[in-house]
Design a protein around this motif. Structure first.
Motif, mmCIF file in Angstrom:
data_model
loop_
_atom_site.group_PDB
_atom_site.id
_atom_site.type_symbol
_atom_site.label_atom_id
_atom_site.label_comp_id
_atom_site.label_asym_id
_atom_site.label_seq_id
_atom_site.Cartn_x
_atom_site.Cartn_y
_atom_site.Cartn_z
ATOM 1 N N LEU A 148 61.942 83.161 33.061
ATOM 2 C CA LEU A 148 62.041 82.878 31.856
ATOM 3 C C LEU A 148 62.833 81.572 31.506
ATOM 4 C CD1 LEU A 148 60.409 83.375 28.915
ATOM 5 C CD2 LEU A 148 62.365 84.833 28.322
ATOM 6 N N LYS A 149 62.371 80.488 30.725
ATOM 7 C CA LYS A 149 63.430 79.500 30.631
ATOM 8 C C LYS A 149 63.392 78.933 29.058
ATOM 9 C CE LYS A 149 60.949 77.180 33.640
ATOM 10 N NZ LYS A 149 60.285 76.221 34.468
ATOM 11 N N ALA A 150 64.568 78.496 28.827
ATOM 12 C CA ALA A 150 64.429 78.026 27.522
ATOM 13 C C ALA A 150 65.103 76.575 27.639
ATOM 14 C CB ALA A 150 65.523 78.820 26.491
ATOM 15 N N LYS B 214 62.439 93.191 28.445
ATOM 16 C CA LYS B 214 63.517 92.663 29.079
ATOM 17 C C LYS B 214 63.601 91.229 29.400
ATOM 18 C CE LYS B 214 66.251 93.205 33.321
ATOM 19 N NZ LYS B 214 66.039 93.771 34.931
ATOM 20 N N GLY B 215 64.346 90.446 28.997
ATOM 21 C CA GLY B 215 64.244 88.857 29.235
ATOM 22 C C GLY B 215 64.081 88.249 27.670
ATOM 23 N N PHE B 216 63.128 88.719 26.868
ATOM 24 C CA PHE B 216 63.005 88.283 25.849
ATOM 25 C C PHE B 216 64.050 88.644 24.723
ATOM 26 C CE2 PHE B 216 58.736 88.422 27.484
ATOM 27 C CZ PHE B 216 58.283 87.080 27.222
ATOM 28 N N GLU B 217 64.488 89.794 25.170
ATOM 29 C CA GLU B 217 65.673 90.286 24.012
ATOM 30 C C GLU B 217 66.834 89.420 23.996
ATOM 31 O OE1 GLU B 217 66.172 94.126 25.884
ATOM 32 O OE2 GLU B 217 64.620 95.156 24.558
ATOM 33 N N ASN B 218 67.193 88.742 25.270
ATOM 34 C CA ASN B 218 68.164 87.765 25.149
ATOM 35 C C ASN B 218 67.962 86.437 24.862
ATOM 36 O OD1 ASN B 218 69.667 90.178 26.201
ATOM 37 N ND2 ASN B 218 68.894 89.770 28.441
ATOM 38 N N ILE B 219 66.883 86.132 24.331
ATOM 39 C CA ILE B 219 66.393 84.743 24.164
ATOM 40 C C ILE B 219 67.051 83.942 23.035
ATOM 41 C CG2 ILE B 219 64.759 85.079 22.373
ATOM 42 C CD1 ILE B 219 63.922 83.197 25.535
ATOM 43 N N GLY B 220 67.829 84.503 22.034
ATOM 44 C CA GLY B 220 68.389 83.805 21.074
ATOM 45 C C GLY B 220 67.649 83.363 19.964
ATOM 46 N N ARG B 221 68.224 82.789 18.944
ATOM 47 C CA ARG B 221 67.317 82.187 17.829
ATOM 48 C C ARG B 221 67.311 80.618 17.779
ATOM 49 N NH1 ARG B 221 66.333 85.787 13.783
ATOM 50 N NH2 ARG B 221 67.321 87.740 14.144
ATOM 51 N N SER B 222 67.374 79.841 18.761
ATOM 52 C CA SER B 222 67.364 78.356 18.834
ATOM 53 C C SER B 222 66.041 78.053 18.917
ATOM 54 C CB SER B 222 68.069 77.727 20.095
ATOM 55 O OG SER B 222 67.382 77.997 21.120
ATOM 56 N N PRO B 223 65.956 76.706 18.185
ATOM 57 C CA PRO B 223 64.570 76.031 18.219
ATOM 58 C C PRO B 223 63.876 75.560 19.524
ATOM 59 C CG PRO B 223 66.120 74.399 17.434
ATOM 60 C CD PRO B 223 66.970 75.653 17.626
ATOM 61 N N MET C 274 68.115 72.749 30.269
ATOM 62 C CA MET C 274 67.387 73.853 30.497
ATOM 63 C C MET C 274 68.150 74.947 31.035
ATOM 64 S SD MET C 274 65.521 75.884 32.964
ATOM 65 C CE MET C 274 65.658 74.832 34.422
ATOM 66 N N ARG C 275 68.073 76.289 30.490
ATOM 67 C CA ARG C 275 68.647 77.490 30.716
ATOM 68 C C ARG C 275 67.745 78.563 31.108
ATOM 69 N NH1 ARG C 275 69.913 81.840 27.265
ATOM 70 N NH2 ARG C 275 69.127 81.499 25.273
ATOM 71 N N ILE C 276 67.979 79.217 32.509
ATOM 72 C CA ILE C 276 67.378 80.333 32.761
ATOM 73 C C ILE C 276 67.820 81.378 32.064
ATOM 74 C CG2 ILE C 276 66.798 81.890 34.586
ATOM 75 C CD1 ILE C 276 66.922 79.669 36.640
ATOM 76 N N VAL C 277 66.739 82.093 31.265
ATOM 77 C CA VAL C 277 67.288 83.318 30.399
ATOM 78 C C VAL C 277 66.981 84.820 31.194
ATOM 79 C CG1 VAL C 277 66.685 84.534 28.227
ATOM 80 C CG2 VAL C 277 66.195 82.158 28.373
ATOM 81 N N SER C 278 66.333 84.625 31.939
ATOM 82 C CA SER C 278 65.665 85.930 32.951
ATOM 83 C C SER C 278 64.917 85.907 33.870
ATOM 84 C CB SER C 278 65.433 87.067 31.941
ATOM 85 O OG SER C 278 65.429 88.341 32.411
ATOM 86 N N LYS C 279 65.139 86.503 34.937
ATOM 87 C CA LYS C 279 64.244 86.388 35.963
ATOM 88 C C LYS C 279 63.229 87.942 36.055
ATOM 89 C CE LYS C 279 66.807 83.323 38.970
ATOM 90 N NZ LYS C 279 67.369 83.132 40.462
ATOM 91 N N ASN C 280 62.114 87.748 36.876
ATOM 92 C CA ASN C 280 61.326 89.136 36.821
ATOM 93 C C ASN C 280 61.060 89.602 35.713
ATOM 94 O OD1 ASN C 280 61.953 88.878 39.743
ATOM 95 N ND2 ASN C 280 63.723 89.993 39.347
ATOM 96 N N VAL C 281 60.449 88.596 34.788
ATOM 97 C CA VAL C 281 60.110 89.138 33.396
ATOM 98 C C VAL C 281 58.731 89.384 33.523
ATOM 99 C CG1 VAL C 281 59.434 88.334 31.054
ATOM 100 C CG2 VAL C 281 61.509 87.450 31.994
ATOM 101 N N THR C 282 58.161 90.761 33.040
ATOM 102 C CA THR C 282 56.935 91.198 33.172
ATOM 103 C C THR C 282 56.406 91.879 31.690
ATOM 104 O OG1 THR C 282 57.555 93.465 33.832
ATOM 105 C CG2 THR C 282 57.422 91.715 35.549
ATOM 106 N N THR C 283 55.259 92.243 31.708
ATOM 107 C CA THR C 283 54.535 92.792 30.552
ATOM 108 C C THR C 283 55.016 94.293 30.514
ATOM 109 O OG1 THR C 283 52.707 93.352 31.767
ATOM 110 C CG2 THR C 283 52.640 91.506 30.725
#
Length: 353
Positions: free
Chosen positions: A34-36, A14-23, A1-10
């Motif tokens: 936000l965790k992946a 921000k945060g989702f943009e760095n999520i990558g394309r992994s399954p 598990m990796r933490i992608v970003s903190k303080n993700v809001t609507t």
């Protein structure tokens, strides 16, 4: 598990943009982390569950993971809507790869998927997030280009342009229901707008028959009249609605279009008066009463003196009647809140003619 970003809001992506394309599946905690990938709890459950150990703990943990995944999906959706608009986000969502099921719950809420067709909703993954974000961005860009081309080929009339200036005195006095109604009338009333959309669809311009135009007009007026959302529709939204209605009409013949118009008009008569009908009745009564109180022979003679034009009482009476009728016609046709300044301009024009 990796933490992608903190303080993700609507409030943004921000945060989702760095999520990558992994399954890898994603999760968003209530504190905005936000965790992946699989968490240590998830790995523990996968070890304990086959042996039937700590069943209650395993069920609770799995529910937490599902809720975090759903929260990620809804936060992503809200962020996309806020940045690109509901129409662009909805169109992108409707064209996602059928094999991607992480947003199925939102598709159901948006009417893009029937509940009966949804079994166990899939898990949202990094790849799905990245794909949906790119698709929404592309849809938004494409639609913006379409609107610019429409403006270029079919410039808005002065009256229609006025409706998109919320600070203008006339527009500011109109209710949202009346503005939405008039925006539809102005757009569909200019046949060139629909011809442009028809060309965009690579359809023959001869197919734009009167029955199709009537169907599009009545359908759009019903849609803006029954909308639950507050505020006014943007021109982009009206273009999209017209495009959908035009596409639907092209799937059928003229008889079908006429029948739909009859059904929609009959349904409208059976329903209680719409917000537009109520608002317009108040607007028309108010403007007409003001015009009747203001536009009398003495007023016309006073305006004539300002212009240096002598006006006999009989002619003043005729001009006052003529302008009052013009006011009523303009309010009826244009849904504009005319005031005493407008009465004066119209009186001056009548005196000079």
């Amino acid at each position: 598990m990796r933490i992608v970003s903190k303080n993700v809001t609507t409030t943004g992506l921000k945060g989702f943009e760095n999520i990558g394309r992994s399954p890898k599946k994603v999760g968003l905690t209530k504190d905005g982390t936000l965790k992946a990938g699989n968490t240590w709890k998830g790995r523990l459950v996968s070890m304990l569950e086959p042996f039937g150990l700590f069943k209650e703990y395993c069920e609770k943990t799995k529910l937490e993971m599902v809720e975090e995944n759903r929260l990620a999906a809804w936060t992503l959706w809200s962020s996309l809507v806020k940045k690109y608009g509901i129409d662009n986000a909805r169109e992108a969502l409707s064209t996602t790869n059928p094999s991607m099921h992480g947003m199925d719950g939102i598709k159901v809420r948006q009417g893009l998927l029937g509940r009966a067709t949804v079994g166990n909703s899939g898990t949202l993954t990094c790849g799905e997030i990245s794909s949906l974000m790119n698709k929404t961005k592309n849809v938004s860009r494409m639609r913006e280009q379409q609107i610019q081309q429409l403006h270029h080929h079919v410039p808005m009339s002065e009256h229609e342009a006025l409706l998109y200036e919320p600070e203008h005195p006339h527009t500011a006095e109109l209710s949202n229901a009346i503005q939405n109604h008039q925006r539809v009338i102005d757009f569909v009333g200019n046949k060139a707008n629909l011809q442009f959309l028809l060309t965009e669809m690579n359809e023959d311009s001869a197919r734009l028959k009167r029955s199709r135009i009537e169907y599009i007009t009545v359908r759009l007026l019903n849609e803006v009249g029954s909308a639950k959302r507050e505020g006014v529709f943007s021109r982009n939204q009206i273009v999209r609605m017209a495009e959908r209605a035009l596409y639907e009409s092209l799937q059928h013949n003229a008889s079908w279009c006429r029948m739909q118009v009859i059904k929609m008009e009959a349904s409208k008569r059976m329903d209680k008066p719409s917000k537009f009908v109520l608002d317009f009745a108040v607007l028309k009564d108010s403007v007409t009463a003001n015009a009747n109180a203001t536009l009398n022979p003495e007023y016309v003679q006073d305006v004539g003196r300002e212009l240096g034009i002598p006006v006999r009482k009989l002619r003043a009476r005729m001009i006052a009647t003529k302008v009052r009728r013009q006011v009523e016609r303009r309010v009826t046709n244009e849904r504009i809140a005319l005031n005493t300044d407008d009465f004066k301009k119209m009186t001056m024009e009548a005196l000079r003619s």
